[in-house]
Write a protein that holds these residues in place. Structure first.
Motif, PDB file in Angstrom:
ATOM      1  N   SER A 155       0.810  -1.216   0.052  1.00  0.00           N
ATOM      2  CA  SER A 155       0.030  -0.020   0.042  1.00  0.00           C
ATOM      3  C   SER A 155       0.734   1.211   0.087  1.00  0.00           C
ATOM      4  O   SER A 155       1.708   1.272   0.602  1.00  0.00           O
ATOM      5  N   SER A 156       0.457   2.158  -0.614  1.00  0.00           N
ATOM      6  CA  SER A 156       1.121   3.545  -0.822  1.00  0.00           C
ATOM      7  C   SER A 156       0.453   4.529   0.284  1.00  0.00           C
ATOM      8  O   SER A 156       0.878   4.798   1.366  1.00  0.00           O
ATOM      9  N   CYS A 157      -0.683   4.908  -0.084  1.00  0.00           N
ATOM     10  CA  CYS A 157      -1.406   5.902   0.797  1.00  0.00           C
ATOM     11  C   CYS A 157      -1.696   5.187   2.201  1.00  0.00           C
ATOM     12  O   CYS A 157      -1.670   6.141   3.033  1.00  0.00           O
ATOM     13  N   ASN A 160      -8.310   4.253  -4.165  1.00  0.00           N
ATOM     14  CA  ASN A 160      -8.400   4.868  -5.614  1.00  0.00           C
ATOM     15  C   ASN A 160      -7.061   4.913  -6.251  1.00  0.00           C
ATOM     16  O   ASN A 160      -6.188   5.117  -5.446  1.00  0.00           O
ATOM     17  N   TYR A 161      -6.964   4.710  -7.587  1.00  0.00           N
ATOM     18  CA  TYR A 161      -5.484   4.993  -8.304  1.00  0.00           C
ATOM     19  C   TYR A 161      -6.207   5.800  -9.363  1.00  0.00           C
ATOM     20  O   TYR A 161      -7.324   5.558  -9.849  1.00  0.00           O
ATOM     21  N   ASN A 219      -1.037   2.049 -13.174  1.00  0.00           N
ATOM     22  CA  ASN A 219      -0.376   1.861 -11.843  1.00  0.00           C
ATOM     23  C   ASN A 219      -1.613   1.944 -10.849  1.00  0.00           C
ATOM     24  O   ASN A 219      -2.451   2.593 -10.672  1.00  0.00           O
ATOM     25  N   GLN A 220      -1.489   0.632 -10.062  1.00  0.00           N
ATOM     26  CA  GLN A 220      -2.504   0.154  -9.163  1.00  0.00           C
ATOM     27  C   GLN A 220      -2.342   0.338  -7.825  1.00  0.00           C
ATOM     28  O   GLN A 220      -2.900  -0.428  -7.010  1.00  0.00           O
ATOM     29  N   MET A 221      -1.247   1.149  -7.400  1.00  0.00           N
ATOM     30  CA  MET A 221      -1.040   1.428  -6.194  1.00  0.00           C
ATOM     31  C   MET A 221      -2.219   2.335  -5.586  1.00  0.00           C
ATOM     32  O   MET A 221      -2.396   3.505  -6.344  1.00  0.00           O
ATOM     33  N   ASP A 222      -2.490   2.302  -4.309  1.00  0.00           N
ATOM     34  CA  ASP A 222      -3.464   3.224  -3.815  1.00  0.00           C
ATOM     35  C   ASP A 222      -2.784   4.785  -3.375  1.00  0.00           C
ATOM     36  O   ASP A 222      -1.926   4.528  -2.744  1.00  0.00           O
ATOM     37  N   ARG A 238     -10.412   8.647   6.175  1.00  0.00           N
ATOM     38  CA  ARG A 238     -10.175   9.390   4.966  1.00  0.00           C
ATOM     39  C   ARG A 238      -8.663   9.508   4.671  1.00  0.00           C
ATOM     40  O   ARG A 238      -8.205  10.073   5.624  1.00  0.00           O
ATOM     41  N   SER A 239      -8.160   9.040   3.746  1.00  0.00           N
ATOM     42  CA  SER A 239      -6.576   9.389   3.517  1.00  0.00           C
ATOM     43  C   SER A 239      -6.300   9.522   1.932  1.00  0.00           C
ATOM     44  O   SER A 239      -6.835   8.848   1.055  1.00  0.00           O
TER      45      SER A 239
END
Lengths: 378, 378, 378, 378
Positions: free
Chosen positions: A196-198, A226-227, A232-235, A253-254
């Protein structure tokens, strides 16, 4: 009699922001002395950095394993007591585990590990070790965050029934909208950055804030990421519905694409008898709301604050804690001048400022005493 | 290769707030090492305090004169380079003068001296000495204060025509309204505190801010003080009309009886092309106004900021500078735990917080990937 | 049984802002009906304007004297009861005087007269007349201004000891810095505008606010004006030191060259037990401060407010009073559509908005009931 | 030549808040005249209310059907042109439908109907009728909401990628936590209030705001409601995840148990090039954010605003639109005085206030001219 704690540093060399933050924080309450370090995977860089910040180089080690090995040879009263782990995320787990297994205390950056399985393994090591493990969820150190926790614990909001937390940033925008950049940056590469990124980087802070302040535990969650581009499918954005018990719900929420937001961590907690609102970018202002009374603004350092909150405040009310940095900037300018280095006009107040000040004060007294007349300054 | 500067401390022992502020500030940029001190007029207290904050006691001196004498015997490369003067006001002048006369750099608390005459004498010593003298008008160290100065210098407000500065506090209220207290406290005793209470202590900060930011000099002033009771005639409040040149006017307002105000330093500067508003209690927010464009909010750490401003910012945008303190609070809690001292729940995030965080992150990924379903946390 | 009051209007025709403000205000509480007017010195313009706003033209008069003469011929139960005087400043006095002398009530714009002598003469006429005279110091109508007054009257601040009021605008900047404009505009021509520009136009509002809220009277003052160019000596800026009694002092600041300020009326009142801060541009937020308790934010419409404040609030808490205008904007758009005039998309919500709303609400229920699944909208 | 539009009112009698809001709004721009009404289901109450607000009673009807029947008998140039529907929710649909079917324009309170089916039926009637139908989603009337819409339409945010809207209130708290009350109030009785409490009443406003400002349409949603007690299953809180297209997501949060919140409608819209933040309780402040530039604060009435926004602003910058109400409060006080009714001191500024003001202004001029000396006021 308190003695400074012997601190080792892993990572955080050069211009590392997290390095500066930890180093400054470790000095602020006169508790720690940096005695050993591996600032960088490149030995020479570690040595150079130690010289730059004026730390003796005899306990700057080639690598982490050498640090463990050599420190264990030292008598206990000289040995590093605690290591601060500031290395890239994938190293948190192996380093923290080995430190605990070898009897060192650990202060560790977040995310604590790369995944939940490692986290549980580290927890097991920790329990065996009997050592202190502190995770730097920095925001829980704010006096007004602590104040929320204590007042909620004392029942001042009554039963909590709704929580709303947010961590919005916009910094990933220039990257995500650029095809070249979004396919090359490590943050958005799942093989390097993890699952996960976000949510992993900042959502987890909001989650921690929810549990820290309310004392409640999230029981289940439903999440949508969401991406912005198919390639690119990292959040880079996500919303999480949470349930703490059957009738206590909330939302986390982030986002890293919330354009123009900087470190928009905020929390609102609603209870039967009252509510709190707090925002990280104005950390000294805690709003306590009620359905029947005027909203109250709590600020740090007052007698009405809890012990935990006051313990985190070093100065009287009205000094934003950032005043340390303001004063430090003046010390920095003076240091440059003392060393004969270049410094800009305005970096620190000079003798002339002092002379002007005395001229001003005496003139005010003269004007008042002589019946409010105009007085010329020199 | 930078080496830490050898710093001596005069005053600032025990719980002294100004002592903490200077000590922290001197550590923040890795520039200073405290090597000698007279923390208190009582020698044993100085020694005890040195041990408490873990400073070697061999260069803790009986008094200021001993410090000068003994330090001068040391080789120059070991000798204190700069002394930080944090003693009561009446000692600023004699100490700073002797330090300069003996070749030491000086960092000095404000007010610089007891009166204008001393200030001019000190200025003369300073000019002869060739040493650095830094006066801690702390507020000029804020990044956004520096930003105002630079933008004004670059003409972004056009010709300045009006300045309005304020420093309002309320802390003297409980003293001034109590006959017993107001006749006994040293602050309100002119024989001890000097010619002015309010203007000397805080009005002078507002004055300094006016000259620092605008680059203009106050040419003349008209002042009216207030005291609230006939039996005490020290100013606890005052308003100063100022003229900078014939058609540039302003007002400086200062009060210690502004009930409920904490450190209400604020400044508004109006020019032909634009204006600034800034408040010390929200130091990261600088408002630039115009008659025709939307008001802009400048914040620290952005590429649009001046070099002088950016030099005073250590972290990226959105981190209130107070975040150092927040992190420091976590290090403090960890220090207590490492020492086996008592600490409160909530002082630092623990292993359990890390485990929860990983559980959270993995659950969000699982929920999203499985089509936004509810996932239970452990 | 209440009957609408018969209102006459003097001035305020065409695009006059003050005309709109009075006309709207007179309609808001269902109390007034406009029955007669002299909207303009040009008779035809008065007639045209009456038609434009759909007022019967039979009692639109040639001039003020005709209005008095003709109205007096009407039976008392048809006659204008009160006139609203919205003409240029120099007409306020003669009109108001003649109205009072002839038995009419008066609602009058400020400044009430051109000078103090006229003011005292008008006061004498008023006392003889037994009629109502209301001066439109508009700001005293705000619910939270009224709340300040009542709480101070009830002793909630204790003895007041310091007052600080401000009215800062920037609108005269583009005029004053242009030599051509500043020598031609009537506002800056003492032969047309009277003895003062800034103090007469807006400083007097701050003065009125001080006396209205505190219930204290200014006993003496010391003033300094500013003008920015030698060739125009009307005050465009000024600061006034005030004394209310020997130990109660204050400052009134007023400017028309405070670049970027719009209607920056603000007041701070400090007393022994508490303090207030209020700003006109956020009129629903009243801050009550204390040296020992959290600052409280009072808002309109709550049970904790005074009778006088609640009387001025028409809606429940959280509706900014401006919501009337927001709703009025929707009525305006609908009026254009009904008349078949041009209107822009977005001027009022349409049938489609209503359909969408019901689609939304039903979808939320469906999603929740079916276990938090995604539902497509039509 | 504009003529006032003949307005009929359905509902909104007595102390009805929505009645006041519509009545005031209809008067503000000189466009409407109330000529007929059914204020209450009880005929006598309708008559009494008409007298109270001074409306001729000859077209106050027994019921809605009578209104339609009788009005249709009148010649078209006298007949009601538009009806404002302010009755309980379940009457919106039948009344609006019959009005449209009989050739009347309609202004209708929200929710437009009880369910989506009715909404679509009403839409069909509307399309046949060719009449104007305006739904009072009041918040779209704010100048800065209109400004957002126009700037987004002009591409100033670039492609939108994230929307976050909220409507939080706390007023249902005292009801929901009281078993007696929550089982008796009609709002929480699904047989009376329809399928939804929170989402139907306020969530739909946030939804409308999202679509109004962005110009995008919500394609699908996922929702979770909350109720706090098993014995009442109406939603008092809910969170809605929304998708506008595959990569544009958002969240709508809505609560009636957000303790201490009043009318907490707010929206944040994030796009590639910029972002907006706006809150209903400070409706004059619109924040435009960017990743690289200072945040800008847009305010109403400036030349930089859009035509649609400026059309909704009646006064120059810096007047909160609520100033109409402030002025109206003064007219109200004067009305009471004119009628000889009781009024409180402070309801309107009097002759004495005017005299004081002139005394003040002249004294400031005298003080300045005589060299800044103290002048006593009378």
């Amino acid at each position: 009699m308190p003695k400074k704690i012997r601190l080792g540093i892993l990572g955080g060399g050069g211009d590392s922001l997290i390095g500066i933050l930890h180093r400054v924080a470790s000095q602020i309450n006169d508790n720690y002395e940096i005695v050993g370090a591996v600032f960088s995977p490149v030995y020479q860089e570690s040595l150079d950095f130690a010289k730059e910040i004026d730390i003796p180089t005899n306990r700057i080690y080639k690598d982490f394993d050498a640090l463990i090995e050599e420190e264990l040879k030292l008598p206990e009263e000289e040995r590093i007591q605690v290591c601060s782990v500031q290395t890239p995320n994938f190293l948190h787990y192996p380093m923290a585990k080995k430190l605990l297994d070898n009897g060192f205390h650990v202060i560790c950056e977040k995310p604590m590990t790369m995944n939940y399985e490692e986290a549980k393994a580290l927890e097991a090591s920790h329990q065996k070790s009997g050592k202190v493990f502190a995770l730097t969820h920095t925001y829980t150190g704010y006096p007004m965050v602590r104040q929320m926790r204590e007042m909620i614990k004392n029942g001042e909001l009554g039963k909590i029934h709704k929580v709303d937390a947010r961590y919005y940033q916009g910094w990933i925008n220039p990257i995500i909208h650029d095809k070249e950049k979004r396919s090359s940056v490590w943050r958005l590469d799942p093989t390097k950055a993890g699952i996960s990124s976000c949510m992993g980087d900042i959502g987890v802070h909001a989650f921690n804030m929810v549990e820290f302040t309310t004392g409640l535990r999230v029981k289940s969650l439903l999440c949508d990421f969401n991406y912005l581009y198919e390639d690119n499918q990292m959040d880079v954005d996500g919303t999480v519905l949470i349930r703490m018990d059957d009738h206590v719900k909330g939302v986390i929420r982030s986002s890293q694409v919330a354009t123009g937001e900087e470190n928009g961590l905020a929390i609102a907690i609603y209870g039967e008898k009252g509510a709190f609102r707090w925002e990280q970018e104005r950390p000294n202002f805690l709003y306590k709301m009620s359905d029947t009374q005027p909203t109250q603004i709590y600020k740090p350092g007052h007698a009405y604050n809890s012990e935990l909150s006051l313990d985190g405040t070093k100065l009287p009310p009205g000094h934003p804690e950032g005043i340390f940095d303001s004063m430090a900037n003046i010390y920095l300018g003076a240091a440059r001048a003392i060393r004969g280095e270049h410094y800009n006009d305005g970096e620190f107040p000079t003798m002339q400022d002092g002379v002007r000040g005395m001229n001003f004060i005496e003139s005010t007294v003269a004007s008042h005493k002589q019946g409010n007349i105009w007085i010329d300054l020199d």
